[in-house]
Design an enzyme around this catalytic site. Structure first.
Site, PDB file in Angstrom:
ATOM      1  N   CYS A 111       0.819  -1.218   0.000  1.00 26.25           N
ATOM      2  CA  CYS A 111       0.000   0.000   0.000  1.00 26.25           C
ATOM      3  C   CYS A 111       0.847   1.258   0.000  1.00 26.25           C
ATOM      4  O   CYS A 111       0.604   2.190  -0.778  1.00 26.25           O
ATOM      5  CB  CYS A 111      -0.962  -0.016   1.189  1.00 26.25           C
ATOM      6  SG  CYS A 111      -0.179   0.027   2.813  1.00 26.25           S
ATOM      7  N   HIS A 170      -2.466   0.630   6.889  1.00 30.22           N
ATOM      8  CA  HIS A 170      -2.906   0.591   5.495  1.00 30.22           C
ATOM      9  C   HIS A 170      -3.221   2.001   5.033  1.00 30.22           C
ATOM     10  O   HIS A 170      -3.702   2.827   5.816  1.00 30.22           O
ATOM     11  CB  HIS A 170      -4.135  -0.299   5.322  1.00 30.22           C
ATOM     12  CG  HIS A 170      -4.532  -0.478   3.881  1.00 30.22           C
ATOM     13  ND1 HIS A 170      -3.709  -1.085   2.956  1.00 30.22           N
ATOM     14  CD2 HIS A 170      -5.652  -0.100   3.197  1.00 30.22           C
ATOM     15  CE1 HIS A 170      -4.305  -1.097   1.768  1.00 30.22           C
ATOM     16  NE2 HIS A 170      -5.491  -0.498   1.890  1.00 30.22           N
ATOM     17  N   GLU A 182      -6.044   1.329  -4.380  1.00 30.20           N
ATOM     18  CA  GLU A 182      -5.204   0.786  -3.319  1.00 30.20           C
ATOM     19  C   GLU A 182      -4.491  -0.480  -3.758  1.00 30.20           C
ATOM     20  O   GLU A 182      -4.947  -1.199  -4.653  1.00 30.20           O
ATOM     21  CB  GLU A 182      -6.052   0.465  -2.086  1.00 30.20           C
ATOM     22  CG  GLU A 182      -7.110  -0.605  -2.331  1.00 30.20           C
ATOM     23  CD  GLU A 182      -7.952  -0.934  -1.109  1.00 30.20           C
ATOM     24  OE1 GLU A 182      -7.476  -0.735   0.032  1.00 30.20           O
ATOM     25  OE2 GLU A 182      -9.099  -1.396  -1.283  1.00 30.20           O
TER      26      GLU A 182
END
Length: 295
Positions: A111, A170, A182
């Site tokens: 990420c 994240h 993402e």
């Protein structure tokens, strides 16, 4: 009492907080060229609805969105994207996730690797190297939005984050219209998703192309509370679990506080939190340089 001499003691590094999608890989990882996805990826981005989906973002933020979207369809790989230069790299095996067993064979991003790549392409500078947690607390942050605000104030290019106050695990790039791009987890590819505001969604930050504005500082210590007024007897607002980047709007002399061996009557107003914090817990001199006095 000035506490400049103790700044070294107050430099705090949060140990043991490692984001599952933000491990910096070892030196043997191979870096990929920025154009490794080619026309196929750009076509995938177009058909996947990955683009700037709302007005109002800066040119750099829009460029970051499109750079992230250009990687649509590339593998998620644990630790990917943290080579010497921004770009996809081969990943590592996450010992806690069997789905990552093939990540060392997959060229891709985790990420924070994707976020790093997007803003490097947008600005021409590697301004967001590091983990999701460090990106969320970067000196490049120009605005911060709490979880309770939802997507209302967000613009394309803002970074949405999940995790604790100093343990973000994240991070994703907001597109607008309730969508984000993402690199989510092993076994999947860079994707467009509906935003997820539940669970441990922490909030979002806006990134500027220039380093932090005047008034950008870091707190120190653990479990430090802010207050509605410049007084420890006023209501508590939020707690900083560990060192946190904050924007200081102004400062004033108010209640004298003694804590952790320091004594100071200076308090700073944090506009992003609409709260006050004693200057004892802000790195720097007792009266912060370059910060105006509150009216």
């Amino acid at each position: 009492m000035h506490h400049t001499l103790a700044r070294a003691r107050r430099t705090f590094v949060a140990a043991g907080i490692v984001a599952a999608c933000a491990i910096v890989p070892t030196a043997q990882l191979a870096s990929a060229t920025p154009h490794s996805t080619g026309n196929a990826s750009r076509a995938a981005a177009a058909t996947g609805g990955c683009d700037v989906l709302a007005p109002g973002a800066s040119a750099a933020a829009e460029a970051a969105v499109r750079a992230a979207c250009s990687q649509l369809g590339i593998w998620y790989t644990w630790g990917g994207g943290h080579g010497p230069q921004p770009g996809a790299t081969y990943g590592q095996v996450d010992p806690t996730d069997p789905a990552s067993n093939h990540d060392p064979e997959r060229l891709g991003f985790d990420c924070s690797g994707l976020v790093r790549y997007a803003y490097a392409r947008a600005t021409g500078q590697d301004i967001l190297a590091g983990t999701a947690n460090s990106q969320y607390h970067s000196s490049r942050v120009t605005a911060r939005f709490g979880a309770a605000q939802g997507t209302g104030p967000l613009l394309p290019g803002d970074l949405m984050a999940w995790g604790g106050a100093n343990s973000i695990h994240h991070i994703a790039v907001y597109l607008g219209a309730g969508k984000m791009v993402e690199a989510r987890q092993s076994g999947t590819h860079v994707m467009v998703s509906d935003v997820r505001l539940g669970g441990d969604y922490n909030g979002a930050v806006r990134i500027g192309a220039s380093p932090g504005q005047t008034g950008d500082f870091s707190t120190w210590g653990t479990d430090v509370w802010t207050h509605t007024e410049p007084s420890t007897t006023s209501a508590r607002v939020n707690k900083f679990a560990g060192p946190t980047r904050v924007k200081v709007g102004c400062q004033k002399h108010a209640q004298l506080v003694e804590a952790d061996g320091y004594r100071n009557d200076a308090w700073s107003y944090l506009p992003d939190y609409k709260a006050w914090i004693t200057n004892i817990y802000i790195q720097g001199p007792a009266w912060l340089d370059g910060v105006p006095t509150c009216a």
